[in-house]
Scaffold this motif. Sequence first.
Motif, PDB file in Angstrom:
ATOM      1  N   SER A 242     -26.800  76.231  26.554  1.00  0.00           N
ATOM      2  CA  SER A 242     -26.187  75.910  27.834  1.00  0.00           C
ATOM      3  C   SER A 242     -24.783  75.303  27.705  1.00  0.00           C
ATOM      4  O   SER A 242     -23.864  75.757  28.385  1.00  0.00           O
ATOM      5  CB  SER A 242     -27.104  74.990  28.631  1.00  0.00           C
ATOM      6  OG  SER A 242     -26.583  74.783  29.901  1.00  0.00           O
ATOM      7  N   PRO A 243     -24.556  74.289  26.848  1.00  0.00           N
ATOM      8  CA  PRO A 243     -23.184  73.774  26.740  1.00  0.00           C
ATOM      9  C   PRO A 243     -22.222  74.799  26.145  1.00  0.00           C
ATOM     10  O   PRO A 243     -21.048  74.842  26.528  1.00  0.00           O
ATOM     11  CB  PRO A 243     -23.305  72.559  25.828  1.00  0.00           C
ATOM     12  CG  PRO A 243     -24.727  72.344  25.555  1.00  0.00           C
ATOM     13  CD  PRO A 243     -25.501  73.475  26.114  1.00  0.00           C
ATOM     14  N   ILE A 244     -22.717  75.636  25.242  1.00  0.00           N
ATOM     15  CA  ILE A 244     -21.864  76.689  24.670  1.00  0.00           C
ATOM     16  C   ILE A 244     -21.471  77.664  25.778  1.00  0.00           C
ATOM     17  O   ILE A 244     -20.298  78.015  25.929  1.00  0.00           O
ATOM     18  CB  ILE A 244     -22.596  77.408  23.521  1.00  0.00           C
ATOM     19  CG1 ILE A 244     -22.811  76.449  22.349  1.00  0.00           C
ATOM     20  CG2 ILE A 244     -21.831  78.651  23.074  1.00  0.00           C
ATOM     21  CD1 ILE A 244     -23.763  76.960  21.290  1.00  0.00           C
ATOM     22  N   ALA A 245     -22.458  78.089  26.562  1.00  0.00           N
ATOM     23  CA  ALA A 245     -22.195  79.014  27.661  1.00  0.00           C
ATOM     24  C   ALA A 245     -21.265  78.388  28.694  1.00  0.00           C
ATOM     25  O   ALA A 245     -20.350  79.061  29.202  1.00  0.00           O
ATOM     26  CB  ALA A 245     -23.508  79.432  28.315  1.00  0.00           C
ATOM     27  N   SER A 246     -21.463  77.117  28.985  1.00  0.00           N
ATOM     28  CA  SER A 246     -20.613  76.437  29.973  1.00  0.00           C
ATOM     29  C   SER A 246     -19.168  76.379  29.500  1.00  0.00           C
ATOM     30  O   SER A 246     -18.241  76.606  30.287  1.00  0.00           O
ATOM     31  CB  SER A 246     -21.130  75.025  30.237  1.00  0.00           C
ATOM     32  OG  SER A 246     -22.411  75.075  30.787  1.00  0.00           O
ATOM     33  N   GLY A 247     -18.979  76.090  28.237  1.00  0.00           N
ATOM     34  CA  GLY A 247     -17.618  76.068  27.687  1.00  0.00           C
ATOM     35  C   GLY A 247     -16.956  77.429  27.767  1.00  0.00           C
ATOM     36  O   GLY A 247     -15.777  77.552  28.137  1.00  0.00           O
ATOM     37  N   ILE A 248     -17.698  78.466  27.419  1.00  0.00           N
ATOM     38  CA  ILE A 248     -17.169  79.835  27.514  1.00  0.00           C
ATOM     39  C   ILE A 248     -16.819  80.163  28.956  1.00  0.00           C
ATOM     40  O   ILE A 248     -15.755  80.726  29.240  1.00  0.00           O
ATOM     41  CB  ILE A 248     -18.193  80.849  26.954  1.00  0.00           C
ATOM     42  CG1 ILE A 248     -18.320  80.695  25.439  1.00  0.00           C
ATOM     43  CG2 ILE A 248     -17.794  82.283  27.312  1.00  0.00           C
ATOM     44  CD1 ILE A 248     -19.447  81.500  24.829  1.00  0.00           C
TER      45      ILE A 248
END
Length: 161
Positions: free
Chosen positions: A55-61
Amino acid sequence: MSFYLISRFLHFIGIGLLATSNFGGWIIHNKYLKEDNLNNQFQLLKVLKIVGLLSPIASGIMIFTGITNLLGLGFAFNGQMISMRWIMEKLTLFTIALVYGTIMSIRSAKRGKLVASMVSGNATPEAFLLKEKYDKGSKIFFIVQSVLFLAILLRSVLKYQ
């Protein structure tokens, strides 16, 4: 291939990661709730933690590519963008989901430590009640996040109407 097309492609990758994290997490969490054995619940929480890290990786992207997509479309960060109601609604929903996800990740870490202490036998007498409270909050979290995710997707599709 232009930078804008690469950014759009990466934005779709971010959407996929976010959907995987949300719906995959929901499935694993439901399996966790149905499990009676505390040891198995602890193992499922470990898997859930790994899925939750998407989730944090996806949010950053999503944030980075969302900004580059707006720039690629020719919008400057001024009154022109703010007057676009659909983007402001998407950003508001995304911010709510991001803040709620951050709060729940902290609570999930506390729940993981609690279950670990219950497995090792070092838990306090009220640990089971606290675990149930965390479990109920997580169940609500997945429902709310799914609704927010679908609302963001709908707003993206219906942006010009």
